[in-house]
Design a protein around this motif. Sequence first.
Motif, short mmCIF file in Angstrom:
data_model
loop_
_atom_site.label_atom_id
_atom_site.label_comp_id
_atom_site.label_asym_id
_atom_site.label_seq_id
_atom_site.Cartn_x
_atom_site.Cartn_y
_atom_site.Cartn_z
N LYS A 23 0.81 -1.22 0.00
CA LYS A 23 0.00 0.00 0.00
C LYS A 23 0.85 1.27 0.00
N PHE A 24 2.14 1.15 0.32
CA PHE A 24 3.03 2.30 0.21
C PHE A 24 3.28 2.66 -1.26
N ARG A 25 2.98 1.71 -2.17
CA ARG A 25 3.20 1.94 -3.60
C ARG A 25 1.88 2.08 -4.37
N ILE A 26 0.82 2.39 -3.62
CA ILE A 26 -0.47 2.68 -4.24
C ILE A 26 -0.86 4.10 -3.87
N GLY A 27 -1.13 4.93 -4.88
CA GLY A 27 -1.48 6.33 -4.64
C GLY A 27 -2.88 6.65 -5.12
N VAL A 28 -3.33 7.86 -4.80
CA VAL A 28 -4.61 8.38 -5.28
C VAL A 28 -4.37 9.80 -5.77
N ILE A 29 -4.57 9.99 -7.07
CA ILE A 29 -4.45 11.33 -7.65
C ILE A 29 -5.77 11.64 -8.33
N TRP A 30 -6.47 12.63 -7.83
CA TRP A 30 -7.86 12.87 -8.19
C TRP A 30 -8.04 14.30 -8.70
N GLY A 31 -8.98 14.49 -9.61
CA GLY A 31 -9.26 15.82 -10.15
C GLY A 31 -10.61 16.35 -9.69
N ALA A 32 -10.65 17.63 -9.37
CA ALA A 32 -11.91 18.32 -9.07
C ALA A 32 -11.71 19.80 -9.39
N SER A 53 -9.19 19.12 -15.00
CA SER A 53 -8.64 18.61 -13.74
C SER A 53 -8.39 17.12 -13.74
N SER A 54 -9.39 16.31 -14.12
CA SER A 54 -9.20 14.86 -14.04
C SER A 54 -8.26 14.34 -15.13
N ALA A 55 -8.19 15.03 -16.26
CA ALA A 55 -7.20 14.65 -17.27
C ALA A 55 -5.79 14.91 -16.75
N ASN A 56 -5.60 16.05 -16.07
CA ASN A 56 -4.30 16.30 -15.45
C ASN A 56 -3.97 15.28 -14.38
N ALA A 57 -4.99 14.83 -13.63
CA ALA A 57 -4.77 13.80 -12.61
C ALA A 57 -4.28 12.51 -13.25
N MET A 58 -4.90 12.13 -14.37
CA MET A 58 -4.50 10.89 -15.06
C MET A 58 -3.09 10.99 -15.62
N ILE A 59 -2.73 12.16 -16.13
CA ILE A 59 -1.37 12.35 -16.67
C ILE A 59 -0.35 12.26 -15.54
N ASP A 60 -0.65 12.88 -14.40
CA ASP A 60 0.26 12.77 -13.26
C ASP A 60 0.39 11.31 -12.82
N ALA A 61 -0.74 10.60 -12.77
CA ALA A 61 -0.70 9.19 -12.38
C ALA A 61 0.15 8.38 -13.35
N LEU A 62 -0.04 8.63 -14.63
CA LEU A 62 0.76 7.96 -15.67
C LEU A 62 2.25 8.16 -15.41
N ASN A 63 2.64 9.38 -15.13
CA ASN A 63 4.06 9.68 -14.99
C ASN A 63 4.65 9.14 -13.69
N TYR A 64 3.89 9.15 -12.60
CA TYR A 64 4.39 8.57 -11.36
C TYR A 64 4.70 7.09 -11.54
N ILE A 65 3.83 6.38 -12.26
CA ILE A 65 4.05 4.95 -12.47
C ILE A 65 5.18 4.73 -13.48
N ARG A 66 5.17 5.51 -14.55
CA ARG A 66 6.25 5.41 -15.56
C ARG A 66 7.63 5.51 -14.93
N LEU A 67 7.76 6.43 -13.97
CA LEU A 67 9.05 6.71 -13.36
C LEU A 67 9.40 5.71 -12.25
N GLY A 68 8.50 4.79 -11.97
CA GLY A 68 8.79 3.75 -11.00
C GLY A 68 8.47 4.10 -9.57
N HIS A 69 7.76 5.22 -9.33
CA HIS A 69 7.46 5.64 -7.97
C HIS A 69 6.28 4.89 -7.37
N CYS A 70 5.40 4.35 -8.21
CA CYS A 70 4.21 3.65 -7.74
C CYS A 70 3.94 2.44 -8.63
#
Length: 417
Positions: A98-107, A167-184
């Motif tokens: 769970k330390f490698r599971i995040g929540v990035i949300w748009g509103a 907002s939610s599109a930016n959230a998905m892009i951030d999520a994509l990049n966090y995982i791409r870079l190996g952080h999550c």
Amino acid sequence: MELKRVVVTGLGALTPIGNNIEAYWEGLKNGKSGSAPITYYDTEKFKTKFACEIKNYDPNDHFHRKESRKLDRFAQYALISSDEAIVDAKMNLDELDKFRIGVIWGAGIGGLQTFQDEVINFAEGDGTPRFNPFFIPKMIADIAPGHISIKHGFMGPNYTTVSACASSANAMIDALNYIRLGHCDIIVTGGSEAAVTIAGMGGFNAMHALSTRNESPETASRPFDATRDGFVLGEGAGALILEEYEHAKKRGAKIYCEVMGGGMSSDAHHMTAPHPEGIGVERVMINTLNDAGMKPEDVDHINTHGTSTPLGDVAELKAIKAVFGDHSPNININSTKSMTGHLLGAAGAIEAIASILAMQTGVVPPTINHTTVDENIDPSFNLTLNKAQEREVRVAMSNTFGFGGHNACLLFKKIDD
């Protein structure tokens, strides 16, 4: 550094045309309109008397009464849609780190109803500041991912992106990049909004942004039509589970598609109006293709921002023509806002889901309510008018733009291995 591959392994939705993924997709395929007279308050003195509300919704069906009183509708919607996505992804939370599971949300706005209610109660009182102790934590936009992470114990990155309707599109892009870079390994992402309120409708009416087609609300959202007169406000949420590809394979997850890339740009033009030539929109699609390492001719389908505003629809299609050139007529273009209305900060999420399901099923949902050709729109475009169209969709693009000139775009690809 080699970037990780990122896939979608779970989906959830709560929309004006369906309260879960299955119902949402059925509504999209069948060209269902979610627009109807507003039930939340008396609209007698309002210019616009309709919106795309969530139907057949009772928070007490999802939350204990005591719990629901602590949650603004936008946070309720976030929890419901994310729960569906987590179940859909078959995440065994006892076995995952769970330390490698995040929540990035748009509103885009957050708890507008809560803010409105508290201010009105104060104004109608004797001047004593008697505010609900849950006022601030119910209202703030970042509380939705906070509640999701608290409920499930996710201890990776946790925050909200706020870029109006992007907002939610930016959230998905951030999520994509966090995982791409190996952080999550996994990120729960998406967005929610609940702005069908006195303040929300009154504010957008004051801007002359909303349709006033009160005599026919079900046909009021009409992207690309010459008679369009503004957008229809919607509410709801969309959730996606983004996951590192090898991690998903190792646990035997169902994979919907691969997230190939995401791009951003700014119009740098006007507070609310797009650049008339769509320069910022053109750039965000180019940035997205470059990020994905793909060519314009690879794209089969574009779910446009397509809000049904006179300026925005034309500018976006001009940008598509500039980027895709002679390939433009080969692309199935649509606007699912014709059915759901405009969910503001949640728009990018539910429209990305629509694009993903189009790839999964080989069906592109229609742009409904089109009756009159707009002479300012290139007639060679296939706008998927009034009826769903069957076709193979291997690559789909989803466009989302926000007040302030924020542009965000994502590219999804059907996966073969």
